[in-house]
Design a protein around this motif. Sequence first.
Motif, short mmCIF file in Angstrom:
data_model
loop_
_atom_site.label_atom_id
_atom_site.label_comp_id
_atom_site.label_asym_id
_atom_site.label_seq_id
_atom_site.Cartn_x
_atom_site.Cartn_y
_atom_site.Cartn_z
N UNK A 61 0.76 9.54 -18.34
CA UNK A 61 0.54 10.61 -17.36
C UNK A 61 0.76 11.98 -18.00
N UNK A 62 0.36 13.00 -17.28
CA UNK A 62 0.64 14.38 -17.65
C UNK A 62 1.65 14.93 -16.65
N UNK A 63 2.66 15.64 -17.16
CA UNK A 63 3.66 16.28 -16.32
C UNK A 63 3.42 17.78 -16.32
N UNK A 64 3.15 18.34 -15.15
CA UNK A 64 2.96 19.79 -15.01
C UNK A 64 4.27 20.40 -14.53
N UNK A 65 4.85 21.25 -15.34
CA UNK A 65 6.17 21.82 -15.07
C UNK A 65 6.00 23.22 -14.50
N UNK A 66 6.36 23.40 -13.24
CA UNK A 66 6.24 24.69 -12.59
C UNK A 66 7.54 25.46 -12.64
N UNK A 118 0.80 -1.22 0.00
CA UNK A 118 0.00 0.00 0.00
C UNK A 118 0.84 1.28 0.00
N UNK A 119 2.12 1.17 0.20
CA UNK A 119 2.98 2.35 0.14
C UNK A 119 3.16 2.85 -1.28
N UNK A 120 2.77 2.02 -2.26
CA UNK A 120 2.88 2.40 -3.67
C UNK A 120 1.50 2.60 -4.25
N UNK A 121 1.28 3.75 -4.82
CA UNK A 121 0.05 4.05 -5.55
C UNK A 121 0.41 4.24 -7.02
N UNK A 122 -0.27 3.52 -7.89
CA UNK A 122 -0.04 3.72 -9.32
C UNK A 122 -0.83 4.95 -9.75
N UNK A 123 -0.12 5.99 -10.13
CA UNK A 123 -0.78 7.21 -10.59
C UNK A 123 -1.36 6.99 -11.97
N UNK A 124 -0.52 6.46 -12.88
CA UNK A 124 -0.97 6.14 -14.24
C UNK A 124 0.02 5.18 -14.86
N UNK A 125 -0.51 4.17 -15.56
CA UNK A 125 0.35 3.14 -16.10
C UNK A 125 0.88 3.36 -17.49
N UNK A 126 0.49 4.46 -18.17
CA UNK A 126 0.92 4.59 -19.56
C UNK A 126 1.10 6.02 -20.04
N UNK A 172 -2.10 12.67 -8.06
CA UNK A 172 -0.92 13.43 -8.48
C UNK A 172 0.12 13.37 -7.37
N UNK A 173 1.36 13.64 -7.73
CA UNK A 173 2.45 13.63 -6.76
C UNK A 173 3.60 14.46 -7.31
N UNK A 174 4.40 15.08 -6.41
CA UNK A 174 5.59 15.78 -6.89
C UNK A 174 6.57 14.77 -7.48
N UNK A 175 7.03 15.06 -8.68
CA UNK A 175 7.93 14.15 -9.37
C UNK A 175 9.37 14.38 -8.90
N UNK A 176 9.99 13.33 -8.34
CA UNK A 176 11.35 13.48 -7.81
C UNK A 176 12.40 12.79 -8.67
N UNK A 232 8.03 19.84 -10.56
CA UNK A 232 7.24 19.12 -11.57
C UNK A 232 6.27 18.20 -10.82
N UNK A 233 5.04 18.16 -11.27
CA UNK A 233 4.03 17.29 -10.68
C UNK A 233 3.55 16.30 -11.73
N UNK A 234 3.46 15.03 -11.37
CA UNK A 234 2.94 14.02 -12.28
C UNK A 234 1.47 13.76 -11.94
N UNK A 235 0.62 13.75 -12.98
CA UNK A 235 -0.82 13.63 -12.81
C UNK A 235 -1.35 12.39 -13.53
N UNK A 236 -2.40 11.82 -12.95
CA UNK A 236 -3.10 10.70 -13.58
C UNK A 236 -3.91 11.18 -14.77
N UNK A 237 -4.16 10.24 -15.71
CA UNK A 237 -5.08 10.47 -16.81
C UNK A 237 -5.87 9.18 -17.04
N UNK A 238 -6.99 9.25 -17.77
CA UNK A 238 -7.75 8.04 -18.05
C UNK A 238 -7.16 7.17 -19.16
N UNK A 239 -6.04 7.57 -19.74
CA UNK A 239 -5.37 6.75 -20.75
C UNK A 239 -4.26 5.98 -20.03
N UNK A 240 -4.59 4.75 -19.63
CA UNK A 240 -3.75 4.03 -18.67
C UNK A 240 -3.17 2.73 -19.21
N UNK A 241 -3.17 2.52 -20.52
CA UNK A 241 -2.57 1.32 -21.08
C UNK A 241 -3.46 0.10 -20.95
#
Length: 252
Positions: free
Chosen positions: A139-144, A129-137, A167-171, A148-157
């Motif tokens: 994702x959208x990357x929001x560049x500030x 449970x420590x791992x959440x799949x945001x998106x499998x195929x 979403x989560x901060x991309x490290x 950078x934040x990685x976001x889920x989308x409904x296009x998941x492979x």
Amino acid sequence: MAEPFDMTLAGLTVHVEPLHERIGRQCRGYRVDAAEGTARDMTVRVTPAMIDRERRLNPSGAWSDDYLETLAVHRAVAERLPAFGRLAFHGAAIAYAPAGVPPRGLVFTAPSGTGKSTHIALWRRRFGDAVQVVNGDKPILAVGGGDVTVHATPWAGKEGWQTPKAHAPLVAMAVVTRGDVDRCDRLDPAEATPLVLRQTYMPATAAMAEATLDLADRLLATVPVYRLTCSIRRTAVDAAATAMLGGVCPGH
């Protein structure tokens, strides 16, 4: 024409006017009720020509119109994302978030069939449970400005792995290759740039293509990129976690 709907993607409100019902079902977890007069960030009106284009671009199968429409909507969104500081990307994104620790986003990218889905499955098996799949195929990357934040989308492979609206901060990012020795090595910018651009959606218009290149430069200046050579053993996850996260939290 199918029922129009609104959805939220990476903080943007997108209005879709589809021809078929399938895309509405696929986007169910992202749909929102927008009040009359609400400003939308973008509108996608699907036409038969858009579906025909996807058929020409995907000639290897006898694809149905409703499936091709899902691709057409993704393309229409991806073409406009750079205007909002966002990139459509091909990769598998997870958030590593042990109890009491803020989530940290990781993206694993590779050509289809290389094994990124297998690697994500190993992370889930290793950390539960420590791992959440945001998106499998896709994702959208929001560049500030400096993040950078990685976001889920409904296009998941084909696996359909996603967590709607997550979403989560991309490290860190990793380019996955198969190998017998598990190792994860940081790439310098000259090595990383073509590998990342290869997996980034490049819009057709000159202005959006230029914006994409600018965002990619900022992405690479902010997020470290690694080459992950891995097997299908648990040690592959340990190698990636050690390099990309500096190890894992106690208890794992």
